[in-house]
Motif scaffolding. Structure first.
Motif, short mmCIF file in Angstrom:
data_model
loop_
_atom_site.label_atom_id
_atom_site.label_comp_id
_atom_site.label_asym_id
_atom_site.label_seq_id
_atom_site.Cartn_x
_atom_site.Cartn_y
_atom_site.Cartn_z
N THR A 78 4.96 4.16 2.38
CA THR A 78 4.89 2.83 1.79
C THR A 78 4.96 1.79 2.88
O THR A 78 5.82 1.86 3.76
CB THR A 78 6.08 2.62 0.83
N THR A 79 4.06 0.81 2.83
CA THR A 79 4.09 -0.27 3.82
C THR A 79 5.20 -1.25 3.46
O THR A 79 5.49 -1.47 2.29
CB THR A 79 2.74 -1.00 3.88
N LEU A 132 -2.98 -0.25 7.11
CA LEU A 132 -3.19 0.92 6.28
C LEU A 132 -4.31 0.70 5.27
O LEU A 132 -5.06 1.62 4.96
CB LEU A 132 -1.88 1.27 5.56
N SER A 133 -4.44 -0.51 4.78
CA SER A 133 -5.52 -0.82 3.84
C SER A 133 -6.89 -0.76 4.53
O SER A 133 -7.90 -0.51 3.87
CB SER A 133 -5.34 -2.22 3.24
N ARG A 181 -7.05 8.04 5.09
CA ARG A 181 -6.05 8.07 4.01
C ARG A 181 -5.89 9.49 3.48
O ARG A 181 -4.77 9.93 3.21
CB ARG A 181 -6.44 7.10 2.90
N MET A 220 0.85 -1.18 0.00
CA MET A 220 0.00 0.00 0.00
C MET A 220 0.89 1.23 0.00
O MET A 220 1.87 1.29 0.73
CB MET A 220 -0.88 -0.02 1.25
N ILE A 272 0.56 5.57 0.01
CA ILE A 272 -0.16 6.84 0.03
C ILE A 272 0.89 7.90 -0.26
O ILE A 272 1.91 7.96 0.42
CB ILE A 272 -0.82 7.11 1.40
N HIS A 332 0.57 -3.29 5.93
CA HIS A 332 -0.26 -3.18 4.73
C HIS A 332 -1.73 -3.39 5.10
O HIS A 332 -2.60 -2.64 4.67
CB HIS A 332 0.17 -4.21 3.68
#
Length: 78
Positions: free
Chosen positions: A22-23, A32-33, A40, A1, A3, A29
């Motif tokens: 970045t994960t 954050l997802s 977000r 993931m 952003i 992941h």
């Protein structure tokens, strides 16, 4: 993931830069997802403000930079 945000630092297309969260693990992941679109968006806003600060720091350098520049790695995946 991932952003992130990106922009040009001047009116040309020569100085394009991006900043991303970045994960790196499956757990992160998943975390954050799973956040809401609003969360977000808030993260993207924070990254955008950080990029504003970076742009302000680089503005004098960009203004005096020649057309051809030598690239260097800064240890951040560049």
């Amino acid at each position: 993931m991932v952003i992130g945000c990106e922009r040009y630092l001047d009116d040309t297309s020569r100085y394009h830069v991006g900043l991303a969260l970045t994960t790196r693990t499956l757990e992160m992941h998943g975390l954050l997802s799973g956040v809401s679109p609003e969360t977000r968006d808030r993260i993207a806003e924070v990254l955008g403000r950080a990029l504003d600060d970076i742009q302000a720091i680089l503005a004098p350098v960009v203004a005096t930079s020649p057309a051809q520049v030598e690239t260097s790695s800064f240890g951040c995946g560049t």
